[in-house]
Design a protein around this motif. Structure first.
Motif, PDB file in Angstrom:
ATOM      1  N   GLN A  98      18.364   4.193   7.151  1.00 41.34           N
ATOM      2  CA  GLN A  98      17.801   3.408   8.251  1.00 41.34           C
ATOM      3  C   GLN A  98      16.619   2.605   7.716  1.00 41.34           C
ATOM      4  O   GLN A  98      15.470   2.831   8.064  1.00 41.34           O
ATOM      5  N   TYR A  99      16.920   1.667   6.859  1.00 39.15           N
ATOM      6  CA  TYR A  99      15.908   0.855   6.186  1.00 39.15           C
ATOM      7  C   TYR A  99      15.428  -0.262   7.108  1.00 39.15           C
ATOM      8  O   TYR A  99      16.237  -0.921   7.764  1.00 39.15           O
ATOM      9  N   LEU A 100      14.128  -0.457   7.165  1.00 40.06           N
ATOM     10  CA  LEU A 100      13.558  -1.561   7.932  1.00 40.06           C
ATOM     11  C   LEU A 100      13.035  -2.632   6.974  1.00 40.06           C
ATOM     12  O   LEU A 100      13.647  -3.657   6.774  1.00 40.06           O
ATOM     13  N   ARG A 101      11.902  -2.356   6.375  1.00 37.53           N
ATOM     14  CA  ARG A 101      11.334  -3.223   5.359  1.00 37.53           C
ATOM     15  C   ARG A 101      10.719  -2.348   4.276  1.00 37.53           C
ATOM     16  O   ARG A 101      10.506  -1.159   4.464  1.00 37.53           O
ATOM     17  N   TRP A 102      10.416  -2.960   3.143  1.00 35.78           N
ATOM     18  CA  TRP A 102       9.872  -2.208   2.015  1.00 35.78           C
ATOM     19  C   TRP A 102       8.601  -1.462   2.393  1.00 35.78           C
ATOM     20  O   TRP A 102       8.410  -0.311   2.007  1.00 35.78           O
ATOM     21  N   LYS A 103       7.738  -2.079   3.165  1.00 35.12           N
ATOM     22  CA  LYS A 103       6.473  -1.421   3.498  1.00 35.12           C
ATOM     23  C   LYS A 103       6.705  -0.132   4.289  1.00 35.12           C
ATOM     24  O   LYS A 103       5.963   0.847   4.118  1.00 35.12           O
ATOM     25  N   ASN A 104       7.730  -0.114   5.135  1.00 33.54           N
ATOM     26  CA  ASN A 104       8.052   1.106   5.885  1.00 33.54           C
ATOM     27  C   ASN A 104       8.603   2.185   4.968  1.00 33.54           C
ATOM     28  O   ASN A 104       8.209   3.358   5.051  1.00 33.54           O
ATOM     29  N   PHE A 105       9.524   1.796   4.093  1.00 39.15           N
ATOM     30  CA  PHE A 105      10.095   2.748   3.133  1.00 39.15           C
ATOM     31  C   PHE A 105       8.989   3.318   2.247  1.00 39.15           C
ATOM     32  O   PHE A 105       8.929   4.519   1.999  1.00 39.15           O
ATOM     33  N   ARG A 106       8.131   2.447   1.786  1.00 41.08           N
ATOM     34  CA  ARG A 106       7.009   2.826   0.910  1.00 41.08           C
ATOM     35  C   ARG A 106       6.093   3.833   1.594  1.00 41.08           C
ATOM     36  O   ARG A 106       5.697   4.847   1.000  1.00 41.08           O
ATOM     37  N   GLN A 107       5.730   3.552   2.838  1.00 43.23           N
ATOM     38  CA  GLN A 107       4.836   4.440   3.583  1.00 43.23           C
ATOM     39  C   GLN A 107       5.462   5.807   3.814  1.00 43.23           C
ATOM     40  O   GLN A 107       4.811   6.838   3.636  1.00 43.23           O
ATOM     41  N   ASP A 108       6.729   5.831   4.215  1.00 39.76           N
ATOM     42  CA  ASP A 108       7.414   7.103   4.464  1.00 39.76           C
ATOM     43  C   ASP A 108       7.571   7.905   3.179  1.00 39.76           C
ATOM     44  O   ASP A 108       7.415   9.135   3.179  1.00 39.76           O
ATOM     45  N   PHE A 109       7.875   7.218   2.095  1.00 34.94           N
ATOM     46  CA  PHE A 109       7.999   7.879   0.793  1.00 34.94           C
ATOM     47  C   PHE A 109       6.674   8.538   0.398  1.00 34.94           C
ATOM     48  O   PHE A 109       6.637   9.709   0.011  1.00 34.94           O
ATOM     49  N   GLN A 110       5.594   7.789   0.503  1.00 38.15           N
ATOM     50  CA  GLN A 110       4.284   8.325   0.142  1.00 38.15           C
ATOM     51  C   GLN A 110       3.895   9.506   1.021  1.00 38.15           C
ATOM     52  O   GLN A 110       3.401  10.532   0.539  1.00 38.15           O
ATOM     53  N   LYS A 111       4.115   9.359   2.309  1.00 42.40           N
ATOM     54  CA  LYS A 111       3.701  10.382   3.265  1.00 42.40           C
ATOM     55  C   LYS A 111       4.348  11.731   2.991  1.00 42.40           C
ATOM     56  O   LYS A 111       3.691  12.776   3.076  1.00 42.40           O
ATOM     57  N   SER A 112       5.623  11.719   2.647  1.00 40.41           N
ATOM     58  CA  SER A 112       6.351  12.974   2.487  1.00 40.41           C
ATOM     59  C   SER A 112       6.366  13.512   1.062  1.00 40.41           C
ATOM     60  O   SER A 112       6.526  14.712   0.863  1.00 40.41           O
ATOM     61  N   THR A 113       6.202  12.646   0.073  1.00 45.06           N
ATOM     62  CA  THR A 113       6.307  13.120  -1.311  1.00 45.06           C
ATOM     63  C   THR A 113       4.965  13.306  -2.003  1.00 45.06           C
ATOM     64  O   THR A 113       4.901  13.944  -3.053  1.00 45.06           O
ATOM     65  N   GLU A 114       3.891  12.761  -1.441  1.00 46.70           N
ATOM     66  CA  GLU A 114       2.587  12.831  -2.115  1.00 46.70           C
ATOM     67  C   GLU A 114       2.168  14.259  -2.460  1.00 46.70           C
ATOM     68  O   GLU A 114       1.745  14.524  -3.596  1.00 46.70           O
ATOM     69  N   LEU A 231       2.278   5.397  -9.548  1.00 44.86           N
ATOM     70  CA  LEU A 231       3.703   5.452  -9.239  1.00 44.86           C
ATOM     71  C   LEU A 231       4.094   4.413  -8.206  1.00 44.86           C
ATOM     72  O   LEU A 231       5.094   3.710  -8.350  1.00 44.86           O
ATOM     73  N   ILE A 232       3.305   4.280  -7.161  1.00 44.17           N
ATOM     74  CA  ILE A 232       3.672   3.368  -6.083  1.00 44.17           C
ATOM     75  C   ILE A 232       3.602   1.916  -6.546  1.00 44.17           C
ATOM     76  O   ILE A 232       4.397   1.066  -6.115  1.00 44.17           O
ATOM     77  N   LYS A 233       2.681   1.604  -7.479  1.00 39.93           N
ATOM     78  CA  LYS A 233       2.618   0.242  -8.011  1.00 39.93           C
ATOM     79  C   LYS A 233       3.826  -0.042  -8.897  1.00 39.93           C
ATOM     80  O   LYS A 233       4.333  -1.166  -8.934  1.00 39.93           O
ATOM     81  N   ARG A 234       4.286   0.979  -9.614  1.00 35.16           N
ATOM     82  CA  ARG A 234       5.515   0.816 -10.398  1.00 35.16           C
ATOM     83  C   ARG A 234       6.679   0.488  -9.469  1.00 35.16           C
ATOM     84  O   ARG A 234       7.488  -0.405  -9.745  1.00 35.16           O
ATOM     85  N   PHE A 235       6.777   1.214  -8.371  1.00 33.74           N
ATOM     86  CA  PHE A 235       7.859   0.963  -7.424  1.00 33.74           C
ATOM     87  C   PHE A 235       7.723  -0.429  -6.790  1.00 33.74           C
ATOM     88  O   PHE A 235       8.738  -1.091  -6.527  1.00 33.74           O
ATOM     89  N   ASP A 236       6.493  -0.863  -6.532  1.00 37.22           N
ATOM     90  CA  ASP A 236       6.290  -2.215  -5.997  1.00 37.22           C
ATOM     91  C   ASP A 236       6.839  -3.258  -6.971  1.00 37.22           C
ATOM     92  O   ASP A 236       7.502  -4.224  -6.562  1.00 37.22           O
ATOM     93  N   GLN A 237       6.555  -3.061  -8.254  1.00 37.08           N
ATOM     94  CA  GLN A 237       7.039  -3.996  -9.268  1.00 37.08           C
ATOM     95  C   GLN A 237       8.567  -3.993  -9.338  1.00 37.08           C
ATOM     96  O   GLN A 237       9.207  -5.049  -9.427  1.00 37.08           O
ATOM     97  N   ILE A 238       9.154  -2.786  -9.298  1.00 38.00           N
ATOM     98  CA  ILE A 238      10.607  -2.677  -9.351  1.00 38.00           C
ATOM     99  C   ILE A 238      11.240  -3.326  -8.117  1.00 38.00           C
ATOM    100  O   ILE A 238      12.257  -4.026  -8.210  1.00 38.00           O
ATOM    101  N   HIS A 239      10.633  -3.126  -6.960  1.00 35.90           N
ATOM    102  CA  HIS A 239      11.141  -3.738  -5.725  1.00 35.90           C
ATOM    103  C   HIS A 239      11.189  -5.253  -5.852  1.00 35.90           C
ATOM    104  O   HIS A 239      12.179  -5.899  -5.465  1.00 35.90           O
ATOM    105  N   ASP A 240      10.126  -5.846  -6.404  1.00 32.23           N
ATOM    106  CA  ASP A 240      10.110  -7.295  -6.603  1.00 32.23           C
ATOM    107  C   ASP A 240      11.204  -7.723  -7.581  1.00 32.23           C
ATOM    108  O   ASP A 240      11.852  -8.764  -7.383  1.00 32.23           O
ATOM    109  N   GLU A 241      11.403  -6.918  -8.622  1.00 38.60           N
ATOM    110  CA  GLU A 241      12.456  -7.217  -9.600  1.00 38.60           C
ATOM    111  C   GLU A 241      13.833  -7.200  -8.932  1.00 38.60           C
ATOM    112  O   GLU A 241      14.693  -8.045  -9.215  1.00 38.60           O
TER     113      GLU A 241
END
Length: 264
Positions: A98-114, A231-241
């Motif tokens: 249930q993907y919305l936008r990258w910022k939502n995925f990013r926030q949920d990922f951080q919240k649960s995996t941190e 880690l999250i900045k790495r994922f940001d870079q990969i997302h742009d790629e």
């Protein structure tokens, strides 16, 4: 004239997954303590622990087969099973259908995996990270009037090679490694043209596009280099790629249709 349409109104993403792998496995006792301490937080975030898979392990040296007792790979998921978190002794996989936008995925990922990641960080380094997207488009006509060039660029080396050879279903796979200062990056772009029975149509042509970027290390020095950036900045870079990869595959009109260049 028939056109391609994404699976959702604003985007074409069926699912997305982020994987973090580590250089060493956590000892069984430490891994069990990690699961025990993290479960209340994950439950508070709406994830329920699933039944641990049963299995056996084989000792190559002795030939002994023994059951895996507890503290093996563990899955947490939302009640509707749309969101899943897999926790292994040497990896974490976060995925959503249930993907919305990258910022939502990013926030949920951080919240649960941190909290999980901070515990892994005490014992070992991140050795690889991977981001995967599954996009899907449906042709609104039939196989007789299918025009794949309305979705895929005809001059792209990543997408159209199989289209000129087959009139119906086909698969196109492209993958390569790139050398990086932290090791290497594996890139995959896989495209499938298949027939799908949907609620509104039978034998409907559909294009699925799988993109993946996997940053890998092989030595301790490369792991140290990978971990110089958060880690999250790495994922940001990969997302742009990955957005750039998809833009090389889709026609400009298809990219506009899913707001690929919206900056999100």
């Amino acid at each position: 004239m028939p056109e391609f349409r994404p699976i959702y109104k604003s985007h074409a993403i069926e699912k997305c997954a982020a994987t973090v792998a580590f250089g060493d496995q956590l000892p069984k006792k430490v891994f069990g303590q990690l699961l025990e301490s993290a479960t209340p937080l994950l439950t508070a975030n709406g994830l329920v622990q699933g039944q641990q898979p049963s299995g056996f392990q084989f000792d190559v040296a002795t030939g002994k087969v023994s059951p895996i007792d507890g503290h093996g790979p563990t899955q947490f998921s939302s009640e509707n099973n749309v969101v899943q978190l897999h926790v292994l002794p040497d990896a974490i996989v976060w995925g959503t259908k249930q993907y919305l936008r990258w910022k939502n995925f990013r926030q949920d990922f951080q919240k649960s995996t941190e909290p999980l990641l901070s515990e892994f960080d005490k014992a070992t380094n991140v050795s690889s990270i991977k981001l995967e997207y599954w996009d899907r488009f449906f042709w609104q006509g039939n196989w007789d009037d299918l025009d794949i060039k309305k979705l895929l660029k005809s001059d792209s080396e990543l997408s159209i090679k199989a289209a000129g050879q087959f009139s119906r279903e086909w698969h196109n796979h492209v993958g390569w490694f790139e050398t990086k200062n932290f090791g290497r990056r594996l890139i995959n772009v896989n495209i499938d043209l298949i027939s799908i029975n949907s609620p509104t149509a039978t034998d409907q042509p559909s294009v699925g596009i799988y993109t993946m970027v996997h940053d890998q290390t092989r030595t301790d020095a490369e792991r140290d280099e990978l971990n110089t950036l958060s880690l999250i900045k790495r994922f940001d870079q990969i997302h742009d790629e990955m957005k750039h990869l998809l833009s090389q595959v889709l026609t400009p009109s298809a990219s506009e249709m899913i707001n690929l260049n919206s900056g999100e």
